[in-house]
Write a protein that holds these residues in place. Structure first.
Motif, PDB file in Angstrom:
ATOM      1  N   GLU A  92      28.901  85.395  14.181  1.00  0.00           N
ATOM      2  CA  GLU A  92      29.615  86.140  13.137  1.00  0.00           C
ATOM      3  C   GLU A  92      30.955  85.486  12.836  1.00  0.00           C
ATOM      4  O   GLU A  92      31.522  84.762  13.660  1.00  0.00           O
ATOM      5  CB  GLU A  92      29.862  87.579  13.576  1.00  0.00           C
ATOM      6  N   ARG A  93      31.481  85.808  11.654  1.00  0.00           N
ATOM      7  CA  ARG A  93      32.822  85.386  11.291  1.00  0.00           C
ATOM      8  C   ARG A  93      33.598  86.631  10.880  1.00  0.00           C
ATOM      9  O   ARG A  93      33.089  87.490  10.155  1.00  0.00           O
ATOM     10  CB  ARG A  93      32.794  84.353  10.165  1.00  0.00           C
ATOM     11  N   PHE A  94      34.843  86.705  11.346  1.00  0.00           N
ATOM     12  CA  PHE A  94      35.624  87.935  11.230  1.00  0.00           C
ATOM     13  C   PHE A  94      36.847  87.743  10.344  1.00  0.00           C
ATOM     14  O   PHE A  94      37.460  86.670  10.315  1.00  0.00           O
ATOM     15  CB  PHE A  94      36.077  88.390  12.614  1.00  0.00           C
ATOM     16  N   ASP A  95      37.205  88.827   9.655  1.00  0.00           N
ATOM     17  CA  ASP A  95      38.497  88.868   8.956  1.00  0.00           C
ATOM     18  C   ASP A  95      39.627  89.068   9.952  1.00  0.00           C
ATOM     19  O   ASP A  95      40.722  88.533   9.770  1.00  0.00           O
ATOM     20  CB  ASP A  95      38.513  90.025   7.950  1.00  0.00           C
ATOM     21  N   LEU A  96      39.354  89.864  11.009  1.00  0.00           N
ATOM     22  CA  LEU A  96      40.387  90.173  11.991  1.00  0.00           C
ATOM     23  C   LEU A  96      39.787  90.171  13.392  1.00  0.00           C
ATOM     24  O   LEU A  96      38.800  90.864  13.648  1.00  0.00           O
ATOM     25  CB  LEU A  96      40.999  91.552  11.709  1.00  0.00           C
ATOM     26  N   ILE A  97      40.383  89.376  14.258  1.00  0.00           N
ATOM     27  CA  ILE A  97      40.120  89.445  15.691  1.00  0.00           C
ATOM     28  C   ILE A  97      41.397  89.971  16.322  1.00  0.00           C
ATOM     29  O   ILE A  97      42.446  89.328  16.255  1.00  0.00           O
ATOM     30  CB  ILE A  97      39.748  88.073  16.283  1.00  0.00           C
ATOM     31  N   PHE A  98      41.305  91.149  16.909  1.00  0.00           N
ATOM     32  CA  PHE A  98      42.460  91.857  17.454  1.00  0.00           C
ATOM     33  C   PHE A  98      42.350  91.839  18.976  1.00  0.00           C
ATOM     34  O   PHE A  98      41.308  92.198  19.535  1.00  0.00           O
ATOM     35  CB  PHE A  98      42.457  93.297  16.932  1.00  0.00           C
ATOM     36  N   ALA A  99      43.406  91.416  19.649  1.00  0.00           N
ATOM     37  CA  ALA A  99      43.358  91.299  21.114  1.00  0.00           C
ATOM     38  C   ALA A  99      44.682  91.799  21.682  1.00  0.00           C
ATOM     39  O   ALA A  99      45.650  91.042  21.812  1.00  0.00           O
ATOM     40  CB  ALA A  99      43.107  89.857  21.540  1.00  0.00           C
ATOM     41  N   ASN A 100      44.709  93.074  22.018  1.00  0.00           N
ATOM     42  CA  ASN A 100      45.930  93.691  22.534  1.00  0.00           C
ATOM     43  C   ASN A 100      45.865  93.797  24.058  1.00  0.00           C
ATOM     44  O   ASN A 100      44.977  94.455  24.611  1.00  0.00           O
ATOM     45  CB  ASN A 100      46.109  95.087  21.933  1.00  0.00           C
ATOM     46  N   ALA A 101      46.798  93.145  24.737  1.00  0.00           N
ATOM     47  CA  ALA A 101      46.955  93.250  26.196  1.00  0.00           C
ATOM     48  C   ALA A 101      45.676  92.895  26.944  1.00  0.00           C
ATOM     49  O   ALA A 101      45.258  93.605  27.856  1.00  0.00           O
ATOM     50  CB  ALA A 101      47.444  94.646  26.589  1.00  0.00           C
ATOM     51  N   VAL A 102      45.054  91.770  26.570  1.00  0.00           N
ATOM     52  CA  VAL A 102      43.838  91.336  27.259  1.00  0.00           C
ATOM     53  C   VAL A 102      43.839  89.848  27.589  1.00  0.00           C
ATOM     54  O   VAL A 102      43.357  89.446  28.653  1.00  0.00           O
ATOM     55  CB  VAL A 102      42.576  91.702  26.421  1.00  0.00           C
ATOM     56  N   LEU A 103      44.379  89.000  26.726  1.00  0.00           N
ATOM     57  CA  LEU A 103      44.256  87.555  26.951  1.00  0.00           C
ATOM     58  C   LEU A 103      45.057  87.076  28.148  1.00  0.00           C
ATOM     59  O   LEU A 103      44.796  85.980  28.677  1.00  0.00           O
ATOM     60  CB  LEU A 103      44.677  86.778  25.700  1.00  0.00           C
ATOM     61  N   GLN A 104      46.009  87.893  28.625  1.00  0.00           N
ATOM     62  CA  GLN A 104      46.790  87.502  29.803  1.00  0.00           C
ATOM     63  C   GLN A 104      45.926  87.426  31.058  1.00  0.00           C
ATOM     64  O   GLN A 104      46.340  86.855  32.078  1.00  0.00           O
ATOM     65  CB  GLN A 104      47.973  88.453  30.026  1.00  0.00           C
ATOM     66  N   TRP A 105      44.729  87.988  31.029  1.00  0.00           N
ATOM     67  CA  TRP A 105      43.821  87.942  32.177  1.00  0.00           C
ATOM     68  C   TRP A 105      42.918  86.709  32.146  1.00  0.00           C
ATOM     69  O   TRP A 105      42.147  86.494  33.095  1.00  0.00           O
ATOM     70  CB  TRP A 105      42.947  89.201  32.216  1.00  0.00           C
ATOM     71  N   LEU A 106      42.999  85.918  31.069  1.00  0.00           N
ATOM     72  CA  LEU A 106      42.064  84.816  30.882  1.00  0.00           C
ATOM     73  C   LEU A 106      42.773  83.468  30.986  1.00  0.00           C
ATOM     74  O   LEU A 106      43.902  83.313  30.514  1.00  0.00           O
ATOM     75  CB  LEU A 106      41.391  84.926  29.513  1.00  0.00           C
ATOM     76  N   PRO A 107      42.115  82.459  31.566  1.00  0.00           N
ATOM     77  CA  PRO A 107      42.736  81.147  31.753  1.00  0.00           C
ATOM     78  C   PRO A 107      42.580  80.248  30.529  1.00  0.00           C
ATOM     79  O   PRO A 107      41.868  80.585  29.580  1.00  0.00           O
ATOM     80  CB  PRO A 107      41.945  80.583  32.944  1.00  0.00           C
ATOM     81  N   ASP A 108      43.235  79.102  30.578  1.00  0.00           N
ATOM     82  CA  ASP A 108      43.089  78.005  29.613  1.00  0.00           C
ATOM     83  C   ASP A 108      43.287  78.488  28.183  1.00  0.00           C
ATOM     84  O   ASP A 108      42.385  78.425  27.346  1.00  0.00           O
ATOM     85  CB  ASP A 108      41.709  77.341  29.772  1.00  0.00           C
ATOM     86  N   HIS A 109      44.494  78.934  27.886  1.00  0.00           N
ATOM     87  CA  HIS A 109      44.761  79.481  26.566  1.00  0.00           C
ATOM     88  C   HIS A 109      44.575  78.481  25.424  1.00  0.00           C
ATOM     89  O   HIS A 109      44.121  78.890  24.345  1.00  0.00           O
ATOM     90  CB  HIS A 109      46.155  80.101  26.532  1.00  0.00           C
ATOM     91  N   PRO A 110      44.890  77.211  25.578  1.00  0.00           N
ATOM     92  CA  PRO A 110      44.623  76.293  24.456  1.00  0.00           C
ATOM     93  C   PRO A 110      43.157  76.302  24.026  1.00  0.00           C
ATOM     94  O   PRO A 110      42.852  76.408  22.835  1.00  0.00           O
ATOM     95  CB  PRO A 110      45.042  74.929  25.016  1.00  0.00           C
ATOM     96  N   ALA A 111      42.226  76.211  24.988  1.00  0.00           N
ATOM     97  CA  ALA A 111      40.798  76.217  24.651  1.00  0.00           C
ATOM     98  C   ALA A 111      40.355  77.597  24.174  1.00  0.00           C
ATOM     99  O   ALA A 111      39.544  77.718  23.241  1.00  0.00           O
ATOM    100  CB  ALA A 111      39.975  75.786  25.864  1.00  0.00           C
TER     101      ALA A 111
END
Length: 257
Positions: A92-111
């Motif tokens: 799918e392709r999205f108009d909005l991907i919203f990520a509130n207070a979640v990405l801090q738990w995931l590694p390798d932010h550039p990728a």
């Protein structure tokens, strides 16, 4: 970690929802047809998206069955899926991907950011908020109590369970390279809470989980007791008896060109 506790999380629902509202206000899209809420939790952020874009198809993703159960009760007309954002793929392709207070738990932010941007339509937005509070007393004291107690070996990796947030320059550069224009900022919220015990209650559902989940009930009770004593020293009561919890949060809205 043990599954997230939606009831514990929602003890501070108003305070936790405010950053989602501030983030959504900076999204420049006048209309949207397809949106996804990553790490949707109990649906409080998803509900804001439905109000902003009532005609859109909106999906909520989370890896917590308890959070998803609460979200489905809150918004029975929406679709919620159990998913691991670290490995999530979609055609799918999205108009909005919203990520509130979640990405801090995931590694390798550039990728990670490059992958998420690839799921956007041209002109679509990736809207992100991450707690940037690892240097605050709340989190320094968690690590200190972990290191100084009889559970030190058991909790040796707990402090590394959260990703260290990069600089403004890091995120700006990574998102530019992914083909986006970038709006980036940081806000420090100041929450008046009812004493040190309230600070402990706040973080029991988030930052403290990597420390207390591996412990036995007896160890957990002692860890929280020691942590509350340390918090009491660091956060002095104001004239009205409240303590002021400083909470820095990093935001960005990246729009795919």
């Amino acid at each position: 970690m043990v599954d997230w506790d939606a009831g514990q999380y929602l003890k501070f629902e108003d305070e936790r929802t405010r950053p989602s509202l501030d983030l959504l206000r900076r999204v420049p899209l006048e209309a949207a047809t397809n949106c996804v809420d990553l790490g949707c939790g109990p649906g409080n952020s998803t509900e804001l998206i439905t109000r902003r874009y009532p005609a859109a198809r909106i999906v909520g993703l989370d890896n917590s069955p308890d959070m998803l159960a609460k979200a489905r009760m809150r918004l029975p007309g929406l679709h919620f899926e159990e998913a691991d954002i670290a490995t999530w793929e979609t055609s799918e392709r999205f108009d909005l991907i919203f990520a509130n207070a979640v990405l801090q738990w995931l590694p390798d932010h550039p990728a990670l950011l490059k992958r998420l941007v690839s799921f956007l339509k041209e002109g679509g937005c990736l809207a992100v908020q991450m707690p940037n509070n690892l240097n605050e007393p709340t989190h320094r004291l968690m690590a200190q109590v972990a290191q100084d107690g009889p559970w030190a070996e058991k909790l040796s990796s707990a402090a590394r369970s959260r990703e260290t947030i990069g600089s403004f320059e890091n995120y700006y550069g990574w998102l530019q390279q992914a083909g986006c224009s970038v709006d980036i900022w940081q806000t420090t919220y100041v929450h008046p809470l009812d004493g040190a015990a309230s600070i402990v209650e706040w973080f029991k559902s988030t930052g403290l989980k990597p420390y207390i989940d591996p412990l036995s009930p007896e160890e957990r009770a002692e860890f929280l007791r020691r942590y509350q004593v340390a918090v009491l020293e660091a956060y002095r009561a104001q004239g009205d008896g409240k303590v002021l919890l400083r909470f820095p949060r990093l935001f960005f809205v990246a729009q795919r060109r």
